[in-house]
Design a protein around this motif. Structure first.
Motif, short mmCIF file in Angstrom:
data_model
loop_
_atom_site.label_atom_id
_atom_site.label_comp_id
_atom_site.label_asym_id
_atom_site.label_seq_id
_atom_site.Cartn_x
_atom_site.Cartn_y
_atom_site.Cartn_z
N ASN A 155 -9.05 56.19 37.92
CA ASN A 155 -8.58 54.82 38.08
C ASN A 155 -9.19 53.90 37.02
OD1 ASN A 155 -6.86 53.14 39.46
ND2 ASN A 155 -7.77 53.56 41.44
N TYR A 203 -4.81 51.69 40.78
CA TYR A 203 -3.81 52.49 41.48
C TYR A 203 -4.44 53.15 42.70
CZ TYR A 203 -1.19 51.86 37.18
OH TYR A 203 -0.53 51.31 36.12
N HIS A 204 -3.60 53.37 43.70
CA HIS A 204 -4.07 54.04 44.90
C HIS A 204 -4.25 55.52 44.60
CE1 HIS A 204 -4.06 55.52 49.10
NE2 HIS A 204 -4.54 54.32 49.37
N ALA A 205 -5.15 56.14 45.36
CA ALA A 205 -5.42 57.57 45.14
C ALA A 205 -4.16 58.41 45.33
CB ALA A 205 -6.54 58.04 46.07
N SER A 206 -3.30 58.02 46.27
CA SER A 206 -2.07 58.78 46.49
C SER A 206 -1.13 58.68 45.29
CB SER A 206 -1.37 58.27 47.75
OG SER A 206 -0.99 56.90 47.60
N GLN A 207 -1.13 57.54 44.61
CA GLN A 207 -0.28 57.40 43.42
C GLN A 207 -0.77 58.29 42.29
OE1 GLN A 207 -0.71 53.15 43.00
NE2 GLN A 207 1.21 52.72 44.06
N HIS A 230 -10.62 60.73 41.60
CA HIS A 230 -9.60 59.69 41.49
C HIS A 230 -10.19 58.34 41.05
CE1 HIS A 230 -6.62 61.96 44.27
NE2 HIS A 230 -6.52 62.33 43.02
N HIS A 231 -11.38 58.01 41.54
CA HIS A 231 -11.98 56.73 41.16
C HIS A 231 -12.25 56.67 39.66
CE1 HIS A 231 -12.28 55.78 45.36
NE2 HIS A 231 -13.01 56.85 45.60
#
Length: 333
Positions: free
Chosen positions: A85, A98-102, A81-82
């Motif tokens: 991002n 963005y947040h990882a959940s998004q 995810h990073h």
């Protein structure tokens, strides 16, 4: 002068019997609801109900950003995810992260799921190896298998089996506990298997031809491989220009030995080598994967290398045909 609502609210917080009675008969709101109304009135100036949305979550990544995320996953399927991002940060004009959940929700919308990854060696992408792979699939014999019928192809390879292969990598336990179990661990004995399978589709009541040799000590020497090839050739009989078999194998030095090739051609058959670093083109590699899965299913019955051999041979005997493996890699009539 206090209103009726103020009297009821004050009575609610002072624990008077009126409010307790109304709450008991579900005619007045819970204290949490009253507190929420007070907060809403203080912040919004009213206590009107919010519009119902049906609990549909907000879509943050959409349109061009969703397409950008999909393209990023095509080229970096094992990215985290990073890293996604950073890609989205530059795709969005460096405006926000963005947040990882998004990101996870956006990947769910793209129907992406987490699964075990397979890796292709970088050497397979070299120009020489790509040309060899093209030759293998699109040139006629003896340079490739383009004109070789599937039922006349015999794929040969070797593998090593250990008792640890029967261990399962996943299990279930309490949320705060690790999955612990007993089983084979460490460096155990090795079982070498040398196998050849034919792409023919057998008649009802029959099984496709296969040849197997197993041993424990050492690897695949030229003498062992020579005896194995001779056994296969004896079963096949002599070939002719219009009726012969095609032996396919990888580029192991033992396989490419000139003595082995002379044996095959002297018997009237043909030998074609696959491109280096391309095990995905080998039907027998997928068979070995099936064997490994069968060993994990028998995990609690396997403790010694002798039991590994017994389960391997039993699994192979239960297989009536191998033509599905040949079709899977692209070998069709």
């Amino acid at each position: 002068m206090l209103s009726t609502d103020d009297h009821i609210n004050n009575g609610h917080y002072q624990g008077r019997h009126l409010v307790l009675h109304l709450r008991a008969i579900r005619e007045w709101a819970h204290r949490t609801t009253v507190w929420r109304w007070r907060q809403r009135g203080a912040t919004l100036g009213h206590i009107r109900r919010f519009r119902r949305t049906g609990n549909v979550r907000a879509t943050v990544l959409k349109g061009r950003l969703l397409l950008s995320l999909a393209l990023w996953r095509v080229f970096w399927p094992r990215g985290i995810h990073h890293e996604a991002n950073v890609w989205l940060f530059h795709s969005n004009g460096q405006t926000r992260f963005y947040h990882a959940s998004q990101i996870s929700r956006a990947e769910d919308d793209l129907a992406l799921s987490t699964k075990r990854a397979s890796v292709t060696a970088r050497q397979a992408l070299l120009a020489i190896n790509r040309q060899l792979r093209y030759n293998y699939w699109y040139l006629p014999l003896p340079f490739g298998i383009a004109n070789a019928p599937r039922e006349r192809i015999i794929d040969i390879d070797e593998a090593a089996l250990f008792t640890e292969l029967a261990n399962r990598s996943r299990g279930k336990a309490a949320l705060i506990r690790r999955v612990r179990d007993v089983g084979p661990y460490g460096h155990s004995e090795k079982l070498n298997i040398l196998t050849a399978i034919c792409g023919e589709e057998p008649l009802p009541g029959q099984s496709a031809r296969r040849w197997v040799d197993t041993w424990r000590d050492g690897g695949t020497t030229i003498n062992k491989f020579q005896r194995f090839i001779q056994r296969v050739l004896d079963d096949l009989g002599p070939g002719t220009p219009n009726d012969h078999y095609v032996f396919t194998m990888d580029n192991l030095n033992t396989h490419r030995n000139i003595l082995i090739q002379q044996m095959i051609y002297a018997a009237g058959h043909v030998c074609v080598f696959r491109a280096p670093y391309c095990p995905v083109d080998s039907p027998i590699e997928h068979l070995f994967n099936t064997i490994q899965i069968a060993l994990t299913l028998a995990m609690y019955n396997i403790n010694t290398i002798a039991e590994v051999r017994r389960w391997f041979l039993a699994t192979l005997r239960r297989m009536r045909s191998f033509h599905r493996y040949f079709e899977h890699v692209g070998m069709r009539n």
